[in-house]
Design an enzyme around this catalytic site. Sequence first.
Site, short mmCIF file in Angstrom:
data_model
loop_
_atom_site.label_atom_id
_atom_site.label_comp_id
_atom_site.label_asym_id
_atom_site.label_seq_id
_atom_site.Cartn_x
_atom_site.Cartn_y
_atom_site.Cartn_z
N GLU A 112 0.78 -1.33 -0.04
CA GLU A 112 0.05 0.00 0.07
C GLU A 112 0.83 1.28 0.27
O GLU A 112 0.39 2.16 -0.46
CB GLU A 112 -0.83 -0.01 1.22
CG GLU A 112 -1.91 -1.11 1.32
CD GLU A 112 -3.08 -1.13 -0.05
OE1 GLU A 112 -3.10 -0.05 -0.30
OE2 GLU A 112 -3.38 -2.16 -0.14
N SER A 168 -54.76 -22.46 37.70
CA SER A 168 -54.83 -22.52 39.34
C SER A 168 -53.47 -22.31 39.68
O SER A 168 -53.30 -22.16 41.17
CB SER A 168 -54.93 -24.12 39.46
OG SER A 168 -56.36 -24.55 39.17
#
Length: 823
Positions: free
Chosen positions: A89, A470
């Site tokens: 690069e 219940s």
Amino acid sequence: MKLHYMLRLAFKISLFILLTGIISFAGLFLYIWPQLPDIEELRDVRLQTPLRIYSHDGSFIREIGEVRRVPLKIGEIPPILIQAVLATEDTRFYQHPGFDWLGIARAAIGFIKAGGVSQQGGASTITMQLAGHFYLDRSEITIKRKIMEAFLSIKIERELSKDEILELYLNTYYLGHRAYGVGAAAQVYYGTTIENLTLTQYTMIAGLFQRPGKDNPISNPEASFNRRNHVLNRMLTEGYITKEEFNATIAMPETASLHLPAVELEAPYVAEMVRLKLIEDYGEDAVNEGYKVHTTIQRVNQSTANRALRKALQEYDQRHGYHGPEHHLEITQEMNAEAVEQFLSTFSIIGNMRPAIITSILETSVVAQIQGTGRVEMYWEGMNWARRYISENRRGPEPKSAADIFQVGDIVRVMQDEYGQWLLTQIPAVEGALISVDPNNGSLLALVGGFDFNRSKFNRVTQARRQPGSSFKPFIYSAALEHGYTAASLVNDAPITVTGQNSGDVWRPQNDNQRSYGPVRLRRAITRSLNQVSARLLEDIGIDNGLQHLAKFGFDINRMPHNFTIALGSEGISPWESATAYSVLANGGYHIEPYFIERIEDYKGNVVYQANPTLVCDTCDEQPEQTGSAPAVAITPSTADAEAITQPVGNLSPTPEHPDQTRQYARRVVDARNVYVINSLTRSVIHDPGGTGSRAQVLNRKDLSGKTGTTNDQRDAWFAGYNSSVVTIAWVGFDDFSRLGSTEFGSRAALPMWIDYMRIALADIPDVIKPEPPGLINILIDPDTGRPTAPGTPGAFLEIFNEVNAPKKLNEGEDSSVIQDLF
């Protein structure tokens, strides 16, 4: 003379060009420099890093975020990787001032050739790439952008060191497959950390900076391989590697493959709760801020909960028959095993069930090709359950051979048992939920919101509102005790008609078996889950009194109907709310709120969030009168992070220097004597003969309390059970409220899930019942009358009473009005 003239002319032209260039540069400088952004933003840049979620013991649960990043300091990045990047690069990175005139000239030529716009970037330096990456529009490459990059690079180089620039570059660039930076690329492509890579792997990563989206080794292996070799050539040219290293490396194949974070603990519903909570309190960017969230989830509890829920739902599903193949494929002679495997790959693994295709059928076995496994033989014992499903209450005849169940080409689901044998199964349509909490501080121990998160992200623990049936009765019984009833009070279990507030509203509750038992003690009534008794209790104490008492358990009474149906749990609640309410019973009468976030660390490892939950304390000298309803959490943001954390999670307060000084104690909401009696009653649900929760006796513990719950037409099945250390709620039902089946009560559909979980969850917890609080007394009573009796009376037993309303021993001729009867 002529030569002298020409030299002077050349000098003037050169001077003109030089002065023009200087003036132009100065003009550009004066025009552009004030527009350049503040480079200090780069110095303080917060790299987007995913949210990572862990259990209490550090097991990795999930990674959430748009990016994958592993921020690294320049000293943590291997020099060989840095050399590979520089060789490719920017070979003169450490020499140039930030820009390269040759690169700009190359871009200008491209600009002219393309008629004003060039898509071929020049030889931008790393600093220029960084400038464009952070500040400029990257949609097209123009001369203006190149000039802006050049000036920006000058400014960057003036304010940041070379190492700082390179560190940013290597940490921020997108390198494909959600990987940002070289640290993340190492994990995504090779499943390891950056320091463990080889030269060929370093060069592959270095080659990604040019075209990471298209030319990475997953999306385009050939292009990535060629790019890697180009990087090797550049390193050889620049003298970073020897010829021998080059020859050895360039001949090596590429080994990259996609590596996702390895989940160590399956808790996707908890992870989603964390995600939503952080977004709610910190904003949408919270998932990209690099937070590490440590939850209260315990690894053993959570993994056990996952298995228990899936097992319970699969067992329910098999009880009701085989629904047939999931799909069918006509297998031709041209189709080889590879083609079949490719077809199977289109089916997802659901829970613990893999897709498989039946390839041949024998008398009592089949050969199936299983996704990711190959061909195996499945035997009769693993498939003979597969009677045809007709309805929730009907199945077809028992199969006599494998051909009664399968055809070649059927796509079915299979799973392995503990012995490694493959069994036929199917994706259950029924769903379930399990939540387990520590009732003494509210910490969430385990949570499963459904059979499979990928199939349905709906969290049935927190989002589903289902009738508790219940399982709601203990709270009604607690209200009755508050108004003078005792465990020995006789209530007439007989048909009752209750008229509502509106004319014509009539309610006639019945017991599940449609029978009535006449006068029964409260203990026997709750053990047998008698509906008519609960209705009579609420009718006697009054709806308003009942609702006010229910509020003490954390229920939102404004959402509840103002009628007697609440006696049987007619109002929908979530398992989360049920766990909150049952925690009051488990901890002796204190209100706590479940919480699930223990600690949050920022991307630097600083603790920015620490839970400070309300604690239950029976022996503390003082119980402050406070709500104690939220997991108070303390956040102390560092100066750098103060702006990022603007909203608290839960109820937050600054972290004290001495946390003990601000420890929060839960507020008592129900009298300790009341709770102790209710816990004694709900222990009978498990331990007494005929109790609806008697299956839990298999755990062989004396400290367990609980209550089954089944709603009308068996649309919901619950079991809520606990001891003083763990509260666990299990629920089973269909999302569309379909009926479970006439025999699918809470004791059959939900209780097995609870048992399988609690067997492991309680393994290391002592089997101890909390001590009796002061003010209770044990009296020998007659089981038929509920009245005090003399020793030797058949069936007589000790019942526990609050001293305030305990019955006195009756002598002949004494008034018996102290014994409460309701007929």
